[in-house]
Write an enzyme that holds these catalytic residues in place. Structure first.
Site, PDB file in Angstrom:
ATOM      1  N   HIS A  65       1.561   9.014   8.667  1.00 27.22           N
ATOM      2  CA  HIS A  65       1.300   7.986   9.676  1.00 27.22           C
ATOM      3  C   HIS A  65       2.254   6.809   9.453  1.00 27.22           C
ATOM      4  CE1 HIS A  65      -1.338   6.776   6.272  1.00 27.22           C
ATOM      5  NE2 HIS A  65      -0.788   5.600   6.532  1.00 27.22           N
TER       6      HIS A  65
HETATM    7  C1  T46 Z   1      -1.160   4.159   3.676  1.00 25.42           C
HETATM    8  C2  T46 Z   1      -1.052   5.132   2.559  1.00 25.42           C
HETATM    9  C3  T46 Z   1      -0.035   4.737   1.518  1.00 25.42           C
HETATM   10  C4  T46 Z   1     -10.959   3.303   4.280  1.00 25.42           C
HETATM   11  O1  T46 Z   1     -12.141   3.406   4.630  1.00 25.42           O
HETATM   12  N1  T46 Z   1     -10.464   2.077   3.897  1.00 25.42           N
HETATM   13  C5  T46 Z   1      -9.177   1.909   3.487  1.00 25.42           C
HETATM   14  O2  T46 Z   1      -8.782   0.772   3.149  1.00 25.42           O
HETATM   15  C6  T46 Z   1      -8.321   3.050   3.460  1.00 25.42           C
HETATM   16  C7  T46 Z   1      -6.876   2.901   3.014  1.00 25.42           C
HETATM   17  C8  T46 Z   1      -8.822   4.266   3.817  1.00 25.42           C
HETATM   18  N2  T46 Z   1     -10.118   4.393   4.221  1.00 25.42           N
HETATM   19  C9  T46 Z   1     -10.648   5.715   4.583  1.00 25.42           C
HETATM   20  C10 T46 Z   1     -10.057   6.338   5.829  1.00 25.42           C
HETATM   21  C11 T46 Z   1     -10.112   7.822   5.526  1.00 25.42           C
HETATM   22  O3  T46 Z   1     -11.380   8.325   5.886  1.00 25.42           O
HETATM   23  O4  T46 Z   1     -10.328   6.612   3.511  1.00 25.42           O
HETATM   24  C12 T46 Z   1     -10.001   7.894   3.998  1.00 25.42           C
HETATM   25  C13 T46 Z   1      -8.616   8.322   3.533  1.00 25.42           C
HETATM   26  O5  T46 Z   1      -7.616   7.492   4.173  1.00 25.42           O
HETATM   27  P1  T46 Z   1      -6.239   8.073   4.714  1.00 25.42           P
HETATM   28  O6  T46 Z   1      -6.411   9.457   5.174  1.00 25.42           O
HETATM   29  O7  T46 Z   1      -5.673   7.082   5.693  1.00 25.42           O
HETATM   30  O8  T46 Z   1      -5.370   8.064   3.353  1.00 25.42           O
HETATM   31  P2  T46 Z   1      -3.809   8.303   3.178  1.00 25.42           P
HETATM   32  O9  T46 Z   1      -3.598   8.581   1.738  1.00 25.42           O
HETATM   33  O10 T46 Z   1      -3.297   9.289   4.144  1.00 25.42           O
HETATM   34  O11 T46 Z   1      -3.132   6.883   3.543  1.00 25.42           O
HETATM   35  C14 T46 Z   1      -3.415   5.732   2.778  1.00 25.42           C
HETATM   36  C15 T46 Z   1      -3.655   4.526   3.697  1.00 25.42           C
HETATM   37  O12 T46 Z   1      -4.686   4.845   4.634  1.00 25.42           O
HETATM   38  C16 T46 Z   1      -2.422   4.115   4.462  1.00 25.42           C
HETATM   39  O13 T46 Z   1      -2.611   2.838   5.053  1.00 25.42           O
HETATM   40  O14 T46 Z   1      -0.187   3.523   4.026  1.00 25.42           O
HETATM   41  O15 T46 Z   1      -2.307   5.439   1.923  1.00 25.42           O
END
Ligand code: T46
Length: 135
Positions: free
Chosen positions: A50
């Protein structure tokens, strides 16, 4: 070529070991509104996929290592984070994928805003469209 912005943190070491302090508007170049960490990543997993519309972040691998693919829609860069004194600044409108997590990897991320799913662009074609329309 996109410029990858890394930050080298000062290690306050003495004969007891090491300490790194990160303060907003000093080592971290923005207001820190949120900190989260990624750990226990399973072997072979690739995360991210993303870009953000406005969020700015600094990522630090405080233990172990992982790699980032950064893509600004025009070129791609690859960075390995493998030291707690190395920060990676990730600007808005940069597509990111994280991969090759070591089993012990703890990736800490400082963000300049609260969590908002509406700030994510999770579709690569939409990301490219937005970059092209804004340039
Ligand atoms: C990024 C990269 C480096 C939350 O509830 N609060 C939060 O602050 C975050 C970051 C995530 N979440 C929830 C949303 C999803 O259900 O945690 C779950 C995993 O998040 P996500 O799939 O977005 O994780 P990554 O590793 O793909 O991405 C993360 C960050 O979301 C993003 O901003 O830049 O790490």
């Amino acid at each position: 070529m996109m410029q990858v912005k890394t930050i080298n943190f000062n290690i306050k070491g003495d004969d007891r070991g090491s300490l790194i302090a990160l303060e907003q508007h000093k080592e971290i170049p923005f207001d820190i509104k949120r900190v989260y960490y990624i750990f226990g990543t399973k072997e072979g997993v690739r995360r991210g996929y993303h870009a953000h519309k406005s969020l700015k972040q600094v990522a630090v691998c405080v233990k172990g290592s992982c790699k980032f693919l950064l893509d600004d829609g025009k070129s791609k860069e690859y960075v390995e984070l493998n030291s707690p004194d190395l920060g990676l600044l990730i600007d808005k409108f940069v597509w990111r994928e994280m991969y090759d997590f070591s089993p012990d990897c703890v990736l800490v991320v400082f963000a300049d805003d609260y969590y908002d799913e509406g700030d994510y662009i999770r579709d690569y074609k939409e990301f490219i469209r937005r970059v092209e329309n804004d340039s």
